[in-house]
Design a protein around this motif. Structure first.
Motif, PDB file in Angstrom:
ATOM      1  N   VAL A 189       0.870  -1.181   0.000  1.00  0.00           N
ATOM      2  CA  VAL A 189       0.000   0.000   0.000  1.00  0.00           C
ATOM      3  C   VAL A 189       0.903   1.227   0.000  1.00  0.00           C
ATOM      4  CG1 VAL A 189      -1.742   1.299   1.269  1.00  0.00           C
ATOM      5  CG2 VAL A 189      -1.854  -1.201   1.196  1.00  0.00           C
ATOM      6  N   LEU A 190       0.615   2.178  -0.872  1.00  0.00           N
ATOM      7  CA  LEU A 190       1.436   3.378  -1.002  1.00  0.00           C
ATOM      8  C   LEU A 190       0.681   4.606  -0.525  1.00  0.00           C
ATOM      9  CD1 LEU A 190       2.973   2.902  -4.571  1.00  0.00           C
ATOM     10  CD2 LEU A 190       3.995   2.271  -2.387  1.00  0.00           C
ATOM     11  N   SER A 191       1.422   5.595  -0.058  1.00  0.00           N
ATOM     12  CA  SER A 191       0.823   6.907   0.181  1.00  0.00           C
ATOM     13  C   SER A 191       0.591   7.578  -1.156  1.00  0.00           C
ATOM     14  CB  SER A 191       1.751   7.759   1.048  1.00  0.00           C
ATOM     15  OG  SER A 191       2.923   8.087   0.325  1.00  0.00           O
ATOM     16  N   ALA A 192      -0.306   8.569  -1.179  1.00  0.00           N
ATOM     17  CA  ALA A 192      -0.579   9.291  -2.419  1.00  0.00           C
ATOM     18  C   ALA A 192       0.684   9.987  -2.922  1.00  0.00           C
ATOM     19  CB  ALA A 192      -1.698  10.303  -2.182  1.00  0.00           C
ATOM     20  N   THR A 193       1.528  10.422  -1.995  1.00  0.00           N
ATOM     21  CA  THR A 193       2.773  11.094  -2.392  1.00  0.00           C
ATOM     22  C   THR A 193       3.688  10.143  -3.151  1.00  0.00           C
ATOM     23  OG1 THR A 193       2.633  12.528  -0.447  1.00  0.00           O
ATOM     24  CG2 THR A 193       4.769  12.357  -1.530  1.00  0.00           C
ATOM     25  N   LEU A 194       3.865   8.924  -2.640  1.00  0.00           N
ATOM     26  CA  LEU A 194       4.728   7.961  -3.319  1.00  0.00           C
ATOM     27  C   LEU A 194       4.102   7.478  -4.622  1.00  0.00           C
ATOM     28  CD1 LEU A 194       6.336   5.713  -0.549  1.00  0.00           C
ATOM     29  CD2 LEU A 194       7.194   7.788  -1.639  1.00  0.00           C
ATOM     30  N   ALA A 195       2.781   7.310  -4.637  1.00  0.00           N
ATOM     31  CA  ALA A 195       2.119   6.872  -5.869  1.00  0.00           C
ATOM     32  C   ALA A 195       2.346   7.885  -6.989  1.00  0.00           C
ATOM     33  CB  ALA A 195       0.626   6.676  -5.616  1.00  0.00           C
ATOM     34  N   LYS A 196       2.246   9.171  -6.658  1.00  0.00           N
ATOM     35  CA  LYS A 196       2.508  10.227  -7.634  1.00  0.00           C
ATOM     36  C   LYS A 196       3.968  10.231  -8.055  1.00  0.00           C
ATOM     37  CE  LYS A 196       1.458  14.189  -9.757  1.00  0.00           C
ATOM     38  NZ  LYS A 196       0.497  14.293 -10.868  1.00  0.00           N
ATOM     39  N   LYS A 197       4.851  10.028  -7.085  1.00  0.00           N
ATOM     40  CA  LYS A 197       6.292  10.034  -7.345  1.00  0.00           C
ATOM     41  C   LYS A 197       6.704   8.886  -8.259  1.00  0.00           C
ATOM     42  CE  LYS A 197      10.585   9.570  -4.635  1.00  0.00           C
ATOM     43  NZ  LYS A 197      11.082   9.482  -3.224  1.00  0.00           N
TER      44      LYS A 197
END
Length: 793
Positions: free
Chosen positions: A146-154
């Protein structure tokens, strides 16, 4: 409309004297900014972990064993056992937290922080805001992430992250992204950027090691259940699961109170961030003393700003006396006059709020620049800062304006119009207010000087070993059999003066305790132990007081130990401990000087150095300063050659030890910043007051000059009253600041004294500032041509 007329009249009254208005707005705005930032900071800290549903019924279960101190973590089998045998528990979860993990996306490599390994119940127990994916279905297999939205965008830009694959962890395993989590509304000690399945970290033993402390365990009680029900189940578990494994032939009650016992630590979830001080916390916790300290400082500065406003408004009452007398003659009631004066305070407060918002932005930037720490998380609380400043300014400005409104509304028109009204009756109040504000400012100044003296003492203190120039390479256990070769290669690098492999370090993340007993001791005692090789003592330049160091050429040294001085005393080995036997098989071959291996808040405890050359987590090297860059590059190249795909991680020991006093450093620098502001605001008020009172005495000064008074005499005449007030403030502030500073220093096992020169320096500095502030206006009055002030006489 009548209210429009009142507002216009109030604005005209405020704008009639723009110089005084500017001084008041600047001082009051700074005071509002300091106080509201402190208030918002406290709200931010107390909101941590208080937004999860069911948080009031959630607890973390840690442990303490072998007198090693409390651990925030606990055994692997704890949560499954609680869920199976404790009816009071509704649900539970366990996790591990890693500071960094290596992540590979295609050809790109990242080092990510705040990585949590969690089980399938984690997201059902803690309500993170899911942007995609099902919180009730994630983490049910060993290949999910599961990723944070920040990492998913990155990682994936605008593409959907769910369904994508990443490679993560030490083993470089592939994981499928099954959900994306948004930002939490407030901070949590369980903040994370990436959540990986816990299965890879479980031991999968038939009978797990109950004496481990590797997993963080959280449970939520059922509605109506008591924490005593949980504690009873834990005590039963202690008797039935743990005692049979480690109690031996000792009766349960004796074992429970002995040095080898095991205890549970049950903590309310919402208290962890601010109250918990256990070993191996999931992250840096808050500090209630810091919160209350900044609140107190903010209140002090706001009081100083409020005093300025009251002093300047009441001092200038003579300017408005005729206006008020005429308005009363024309029929305005006292209530109507108070209403108009309070309306002026409200409008003034709105203007001060605008100044306060600008000041707050500058203060937050200055705080971060000076302390290296962020005081307020504006990604979460920008709206609260903007809206709250206005809502905060209005009641404060009204409260501040009450006394001036009551004072001015008492003016009798007959007295004013006859020229008999004066300010003499208000002089004592103004003097008391000036003394009060300088007392607060001096208390802050004395406190900040004392804090910095303690910080300098901590920096200069002899820790008993060399701190500078020591480079520590972490995770050497990942090298396996190549660790010895890595150590040898490091030793041969240019600039390396000494090197060692060790499982323990001062301020390190690993902790070992063992029980030791001499033949004369009736019971063993638990003592902290360092697992080291023969290079440890010379690399850290520890002082060997008696005996010898470990020798790699002597295989029997694995049965020998070296003690620190405190261990010699604790074990009762007397003046000649060499050759003493511990546990029937360990022989003391040396004694090193006591050295601080923890924060200076704690006294040096007993310590045993054991020779374990094959047990290591760190490679340490003492490097010449001019060769540091070259050494790090060579060490990294060597690491990548021996452990391709595994992250190279290092730090410097002096920087790690400095982090132990980071909290005090932040407090000291923050107090210094706010102390400067307090003095500045107090001087703004003093400047305005001196300007007005000097103008009031312009005719007296002119007459004195005509009669032959010198410039020095006039300066003394105008300044001496203010200097007396600052001196009185110093007499009041010194014992109060001394008491508060002494209480703060009691938290350190090793501390400096409160030197006599601290209040003296603070007083001289405050007097110098006051002299410069008042002297500027006094000099202008003394140099003015007396003709200008007497031409109308």
């Amino acid at each position: 409309m009548p209210w429009i007329r009142h507002i216009i009249f109030a604005l005209r009254a405020l704008l009639r004297h723009p110089g005084y208005l500017s001084l008041n707005l600047l001082g009051f705005g700074l005071g509002l900014a300091c106080a509201f930032l402190a208030l918002l900071f406290a709200w931010q800290e107390f909101r941590v972990d208080r937004f999860f549903d069911g948080g009031e019924r959630t607890y973390r279960v840690g442990c303490s064993f072998m007198n090693m101190g409390g651990f925030a973590s606990g055994p692997e089998a704890l949560v499954p056992e609680i869920l199976a045998h404790c009816p009071a528990v509704e649900c539970g979860t366990r996790l591990k937290k890693y500071s960094t993990e290596k992540v590979i996306i295609g050809e790109r490599t990242f080092e990510e922080e705040n990585v949590l390994y969690v089980d399938s119940l984690f997201f059902r127990m803690f309500g993170y805001p899911f942007l995609s994916g099902n919180p009730g279905a994630v983490m049910r297999s060993a290949d999910e992430v599961v990723l944070s939205a920040t990492l998913a965008k990155k990682y994936f830009g605008d593409e959907p992250a769910v369904g994508q694959t990443i490679r993560a962890g030490e083993a470089g395993k592939d994981y499928r992204v099954t959900a994306v989590v948004g930002a939490l509304p407030h901070a949590s000690h369980l903040d994370g950027n990436m959540w990986l399945p816990l299965y890879s970290k479980l031991q999968n033993k038939v009978q797990p090691e109950w004496y481990s402390a590797a997993f963080y365990s959280y449970v939520r009680l059922r509605e109506g259940a008591s924490v005593k029900d949980l504690e009873k189940s834990l005590q039963d578990m202690l008797r039935t699961k743990i005692y049979p494994l480690y109690g031996g032939n000792t009766p349960f009650n004796l074992w429970l109170n002995g040095n080898t016992s095991f205890r549970w630590i049950v903590q309310p979830f919402r208290d962890i961030y601010l109250q918990s001080r256990l070993n191996f916390e999931t992250g840096g916790g808050g500090d209630p003393d810091k919160v209350y300290g900044f609140l107190l400082i903010g209140c002090f500065i706001l009081l100083i700003a409020m005093v300025n406003y009251v002093n300047l408004v009441t001092a200038r009452a003579s300017v408005r006396a005729k206006e008020i007398g005429i308005r009363k003659t024309l029929g305005i009631s006292r209530g109507g006059l108070i209403r108009d004066l309070l309306l002026e305070s409200v409008l003034f407060g709105l203007g001060a709020a605008g100044v306060g918002l600008l000041a707050a932005a500058g203060l937050l930037a200055a705080f971060k620049e000076i302390t290296g720490s962020t005081m307020l998380d504006l990604t979460r609380y920008r709206f609260e800062l903007n809206a709250g400043m206005i809502l905060f300014a209005l009641p404060v400005s009204i409260l501040t304006g009450i006394y001036p409104a009551l004072f001015l509304s008492r003016i009798q028109p007959t007295t004013v119009l006859k020229g008999e009204w004066g300010l003499q009756g208000n002089k004592n109040l103004r003097s008391a207010l000036v003394v009060g504000q300088f007392t607060l400012a001096l208390m802050l100044l004395i406190g900040s000087l004392g804090v910095f003296r303690q910080l300098d003492f901590m920096q200069q203190r002899d820790w008993g070993f060399r701190r500078d120039g020591i480079c520590v390479v972490e995770n050497v256990d990942l090298l396996g059999e190549k660790a010895q070769a890595f150590h040898r290669e490091l030793s041969l690098q240019n600039g390396v003066e000494a090197a060692s492999l060790s499982a323990s370090l001062p301020a390190g993340s690993t902790m070992y305790f063992q029980t030791y007993q001499t033949p004369e001791m009736p019971q063993p005692i638990s003592v902290k132990s360092f697992m080291v090789d023969g290079g440890f003592i010379p690399t850290l330049e520890m002082r060997l007081q008696l005996g010898r160091n470990f020798n790699a050429e002597m295989p029997t040294d694995t049965s020998n130990v070296i003690l620190n001085e405190m261990a010699v005393k604790t074990l009762g080995l007397g003046a000649d401990p060499l050759g003493a036997q511990l546990n029937g098989k360990l022989k003391v071959i040396g004694v090193v000087s006591d050295f601080n291996y923890e924060t200076l808040h704690n006294p040096v405890g007993p310590l045993v150095l054991q020779y374990k050359p094959r047990q290591h987590f760190y490679a340490i090297a003492r490097v010449a300063p001019e060769r540091t860059g070259e050494f790090l590059q060579n060490a990294k190249d060597l690491w990548l050659k021996m452990a391709p795909g595994k992250p190279f991680s290092y730090y410097f020991l002096d920087e790690s030890l400095a982090e132990l006093s980071e909290k005090e450093a932040i407090i000291g620098k923050g107090v210094l910043l706010f102390t400067g502001l307090a003095l500045f605001i107090a001087c703004l008020g003093l400047f305005g007051l001196a300007t007005f009172l000097t103008a009031q005495r312009s005719k007296e000064i002119g007459i004195r000059k005509v009669l032959g008074a010198s410039i020095a005499g006039i300066l003394r005449l105008l300044s001496v009253d203010f200097i007396k007030l600052v001196f009185i403030a110093l007499l009041l502030a010194t014992p109060l600041a001394w008491y508060g500073l002494q209480r703060w220093l009691e938290g350190f096992a090793y501390r400096t004294d409160i030197a006599w020169w601290i209040p003296l320096t603070a007083g001289l500095l405050a007097m110098l500032v006051a002299v410069v502030t008042v002297g500027f206006q006094s000099m202008r009055a003394a140099l003015a041509n007396p003709v200008n002030s007497l031409r109308n006489e």
